[in-house]
Design an enzyme around this catalytic site. Structure first.
Site, mmCIF file in Angstrom:
data_model
loop_
_atom_site.group_PDB
_atom_site.id
_atom_site.type_symbol
_atom_site.label_atom_id
_atom_site.label_comp_id
_atom_site.label_asym_id
_atom_site.label_seq_id
_atom_site.Cartn_x
_atom_site.Cartn_y
_atom_site.Cartn_z
ATOM 1 C CB CYS A 124 -0.918 0.110 1.163
ATOM 2 S SG CYS A 124 -1.976 -1.567 1.289
ATOM 3 C CG HIS A 260 -3.052 3.210 2.428
ATOM 4 N ND1 HIS A 260 -3.685 2.820 1.027
ATOM 5 C CD2 HIS A 260 -3.303 2.145 3.024
ATOM 6 C CE1 HIS A 260 -4.275 1.637 1.093
ATOM 7 N NE2 HIS A 260 -3.966 1.096 2.342
ATOM 8 C CG ASN A 291 -6.895 -0.905 1.247
ATOM 9 O OD1 ASN A 291 -6.249 -0.764 0.511
ATOM 10 N ND2 ASN A 291 -6.642 -1.132 2.639
#
Ligand SMILES: CC(C)(COP(=O)(O)OP(=O)(O)OC[C@H]1O[C@@H](n2cnc3c(N)ncnc32)[C@H](O)[C@@H]1OP(=O)(O)O)[C@@H](O)C(=O)NCCC(=O)NCCS
Length: 335
Positions: A124, A260, A291
């Site tokens: 990520c 994020h 996500n």
């Protein structure tokens, strides 16, 4: 005695900046109602624990390469740069299903570029790592224009029956063109890793174990959600503050906070502990995107620009964290 040769090393650095942004949102909209039965959950539980209302999953045509090229074309247009002007293409991803070659080479070729091209794996945090590399390549003179892409098809490696992950992960791509600029547009990166936490988010088995087990499917992602939550909520605000201080600004100078898009509650925890002033716009793209790992920050940032919530010249703090555990943060000026 002869002088030590300089080996062509220039000691004068130039400024770098993000010149353009692009995105590709995977086209299938998957509401919570579509996934709750397989994990004995509910729309209410998922929204309350993660902030996710729906997520984007890719269609078969939306491959890692296809979404990358789509986002890249938008970023190149936004920057006013032609593919032939690129010197380097960096793709951050953990869901390109080939160990080699790097998907970046195929992306560059499809765009019409013969630039240096390679993939990076920082989960990520991949896009922020790529941005840091691109900035230094431009500042140091190894490249004039660098294309950075964050892209994922996490739906391929998510177990739809895993209660801890099935509702979180998503697909998409985001891109940025980095190039030289008169004024500084990308602040110093604050980055690092905590490999002691290697097991908190990981591919369940490595490829040898998959083959040995004769597994009919992909090795899925597994996550110790509670531990990840605690680590991110506790450690990341400090990293964000360090990125601000190394840039020479305070939270009051920020216009945008683009963390994020891991989980809305982690974002809320960071906003609280950083005491972000009310005028700072906080990216909350996760509600309708899920996500998307390496793609999440450029997707969220591009959306803020398209919605008129981010304007050219705005200062945005980016901070990303994920498997590894790895993290990276920097302040950028919106192109
Ligand atoms: C994944 C996450 C939402 C789970 O929430 P949690 O509160 O930690 O959940 P827990 O595993 O502690 O379980 C709490 C309860 O919810 C239940 N539960 C767990 N998953 C559930 C689900 N999908 N649906 C409904 N109930 C669920 C558990 O059974 C447990 O019930 P109990 O209290 O009766 O025993 C949370 O840990 C989280 O957000 N972690 C961060 C993940 C993240 O951001 N990852 C991305 C990093 S890049």
């Amino acid at each position: 005695m002869t002088a030590t040769p300089s080996l062509g090393q220039d000691t004068v650095l130039r400024h770098s900046a993000v010149l353009g942004l692009g995105h590709h949102r995977a086209s299938r909209i998957v509401p919570n109602s579509e996934i709750v039965d397989a994990i004995d959950s509910s729309d209410e539980w998922i929204q309350q624990r993660s902030g996710i209302i729906e997520r984007r999953w890719a269609t078969p045509e939306e491959t890692v390469q296809m979404m990358s090229v789509s986002a890249a074309r938008e970023a190149l247009d936004d920057a006013g740069i032609l593919p032939g002007q690129l010197d380097c293409v960096i793709v951050a991803t953990v869901s390109h299903m080939m160990q080699t070659p790097a998907v970046a080479t195929a992306v560059a070729h499809e765009l019409g570029s013969t630039a240096a091209a390679f993939d990076i794996s920082a989960a990520c945090a991949g896009f922020c790592h790529g941005l840091a590399l691109a900035s230094d390549l431009v500042r140091g003179g190894s490249a004039t224009h660098v294309l950075v892409i964050g892209v994922e098809r996490l739906s391929d490696i998510t177990d739809p029956t895993d209660r801890g992950t099935a509702f979180i992960f998503a697909d998409g791509a985001g891109a940025a063109v980095v190039g030289p600029a008169d004024d500084a547009g990308i602040g110093p990166v604050v980055w690092g890793s905590d490999g002691e936490q290697f097991d908190l988010i990981r591919q369940k088995e490595d490829w040898r174990e998959v083959v040995a087990a004769g597994s009919p499917g992909m090795p899925h992602l597994v996550m110790q959600g509670n531990a990840v939550f605690r680590w991110a909520a506790y450690s990341m605000a400090k990293i964000a503050e360090e990125a601000l201080s190394r840039t020479g600004i305070t939270a009051a100078d920020l216009d945008l906070f683009v963390p994020h898009q891991a989980n809305m509650r982690i974002t809320d925890a960071m906003v609280r502990s950083m005491k972000l002033p009310d005028h700072v716009t906080v990216a909350r793209d996760i509600a309708h995107q899920g996500n998307a790992s390496a793609a999440s920050i450029p997707l969220a940032l591009r959306q803020l620009v398209l919605d008129g919530e981010a304007r050219s010249g705005d200062l945005a703090l980016l901070i990303a964290f994920g498997a590894g555990l790895s993290y990276a943060a920097q302040v950028i000026r919106v192109p």
